[in-house]
Write a protein that holds these residues in place. Sequence first.
Motif, PDB file in Angstrom:
ATOM      1  N   LEU A 193     -42.307 -50.310 -46.686  1.00 36.70           N
ATOM      2  CA  LEU A 193     -40.898 -50.264 -46.281  1.00 36.70           C
ATOM      3  C   LEU A 193     -40.745 -49.683 -44.875  1.00 36.70           C
ATOM      4  N   LEU A 194     -41.589 -48.720 -44.539  1.00 39.15           N
ATOM      5  CA  LEU A 194     -41.545 -48.175 -43.183  1.00 39.15           C
ATOM      6  C   LEU A 194     -41.878 -49.257 -42.158  1.00 39.15           C
ATOM      7  N   ALA A 195     -42.890 -50.073 -42.480  1.00 35.98           N
ATOM      8  CA  ALA A 195     -43.241 -51.186 -41.597  1.00 35.98           C
ATOM      9  C   ALA A 195     -42.129 -52.230 -41.575  1.00 35.98           C
ATOM     10  N   ALA A 196     -41.484 -52.448 -42.726  1.00 37.56           N
ATOM     11  CA  ALA A 196     -40.401 -53.435 -42.799  1.00 37.56           C
ATOM     12  C   ALA A 196     -39.234 -53.040 -41.897  1.00 37.56           C
ATOM     13  N   HIS A 197     -39.079 -51.731 -41.658  1.00 41.98           N
ATOM     14  CA  HIS A 197     -38.007 -51.266 -40.787  1.00 41.98           C
ATOM     15  C   HIS A 197     -38.158 -51.816 -39.373  1.00 41.98           C
ATOM     16  N   SER A 198     -39.412 -52.134 -38.979  1.00 52.60           N
ATOM     17  CA  SER A 198     -39.668 -52.656 -37.636  1.00 52.60           C
ATOM     18  C   SER A 198     -39.636 -54.175 -37.579  1.00 52.60           C
ATOM     19  N   ALA A 228     -41.590 -63.899 -32.228  1.00 51.33           N
ATOM     20  CA  ALA A 228     -42.768 -63.700 -31.382  1.00 51.33           C
ATOM     21  C   ALA A 228     -44.054 -63.984 -32.147  1.00 51.33           C
ATOM     22  N   MET A 229     -44.093 -63.600 -33.422  1.00 53.95           N
ATOM     23  CA  MET A 229     -45.271 -63.855 -34.242  1.00 53.95           C
ATOM     24  C   MET A 229     -45.488 -65.347 -34.452  1.00 53.95           C
ATOM     25  N   ASP A 267     -46.949 -52.613 -31.565  1.00 54.80           N
ATOM     26  CA  ASP A 267     -46.256 -53.800 -32.045  1.00 54.80           C
ATOM     27  C   ASP A 267     -46.558 -53.971 -33.535  1.00 54.80           C
ATOM     28  N   VAL A 268     -45.715 -53.370 -34.371  1.00 56.32           N
ATOM     29  CA  VAL A 268     -45.968 -53.356 -35.814  1.00 56.32           C
ATOM     30  C   VAL A 268     -46.009 -54.770 -36.383  1.00 56.32           C
ATOM     31  N   GLY A 269     -45.136 -55.650 -35.905  1.00 55.90           N
ATOM     32  CA  GLY A 269     -45.112 -57.015 -36.410  1.00 55.90           C
ATOM     33  C   GLY A 269     -46.423 -57.732 -36.184  1.00 55.90           C
ATOM     34  N   ALA A 315     -48.947 -58.831 -39.155  1.00 55.11           N
ATOM     35  CA  ALA A 315     -49.193 -60.268 -39.300  1.00 55.11           C
ATOM     36  C   ALA A 315     -50.686 -60.579 -39.289  1.00 55.11           C
ATOM     37  N   MET A 316     -51.412 -60.020 -38.317  1.00 55.96           N
ATOM     38  CA  MET A 316     -52.842 -60.309 -38.205  1.00 55.96           C
ATOM     39  C   MET A 316     -53.639 -59.653 -39.329  1.00 55.96           C
TER      40      MET A 316
END
Length: 372
Positions: free
Chosen positions: A75-80, A88-89, A325-327, A331-332
């Motif tokens: 959820l913390l990552a989802a915030h970003s 961009a991804m 860049d958390v996304g 993703a990777m």
Amino acid sequence: MSASSWFSLSTWSRLRQWLALLLLAGGSGQLLKYLELPAGQFIGPMLVAITFGVAGAHIRLHKEAFRLSQGCIGLLAAHSMTLAVLTAMSESWHLMLVATVLTVGLSTLVGLALVRFGGIHPSTAAWGTSPGAASAMVSMADDFGADARVVATMQYVRVVCVVLIGALVSHLLEAPANGSDLHATAVAQHGFNLFDLGLTLATAVVGVVLGMRIPAGALLVPLLLGGSLQLSGLLHITLPAWLLAIAYGAIGCYVGLRFDRPTVLYVWKRLPAMILGAVSLIALCAASAWVMARLLGQDFLSVYLATSPGGLDTMAIIAVDTHSDVGLVLAMQTLRLLAVIFTGAFFARLVIRFSAPIKPQDRQDSPMTKHS
């Protein structure tokens, strides 16, 4: 009490072990955070837990506590995760695919080197060097006849190396180490209230339950669920600093306590080769990250964390904590997680096929003979 019994935690009661672990893990996490070490609230408890495990502590963190902590990190990552990040991804998916294939290929080469020069059984080396999805690799390795104990040790030795080196690289690049503070600011902008906190925790619980049968599902499903609800405006993700500290510490303790004394003694002769293999894989991935960063036009740290052969949850912690860049990282890491799960058996057979025949004396010493 003798000096030897004092340093052996096996003589301590479970209550005493838990109290000492909570005190030292919490204190070390706060100290490293104060020193601005990236992911310090995760690294401190992990190192303390490793010390406890090797010293003979017989306590273990419950699996559900570990999963709920992963859900909070998801959820913390989802915030970003915003529409701009997702766009961009989608524009660089082909380069992310190349990076994934490259990382898996490099791990296969390291596995072959460990077989030839490290004296590790081919099947065990193949599963032990698979980059990511540690728990899934251990389960699959046992099904395919590898020694799950050695595979688990190789996987978590690499996780420790990845976390420590990742924190060092972040520090050398002078990345900020106050991701939780940034998140607290974002929470304050939305307005902290118990309703948002309760809804956030409910989302984490539901996501963890739904992801129980999916590899890394305890992190991925809350991430997807929380991100979707946030983009739709139905959820303001609210994670106070104290809750994040507990989640970081729980994951660190869960990983660290797996390094018990029998496991370390069991693989002691091959531990230097395992560490060398892990560091070699990290270095190769870092070299590929440098090339990828130039091609993507991204900062090196974000691409390094994205290609680093660590766990999805640990890389998410460092990425958020260093404002990377958390996304891209998620993703990777997720793409490689899926690739490793679906191609693990194929690359394991590949390592076995291209490995040199094991000498009779090596086969007698191999853990496989004891395990079979």
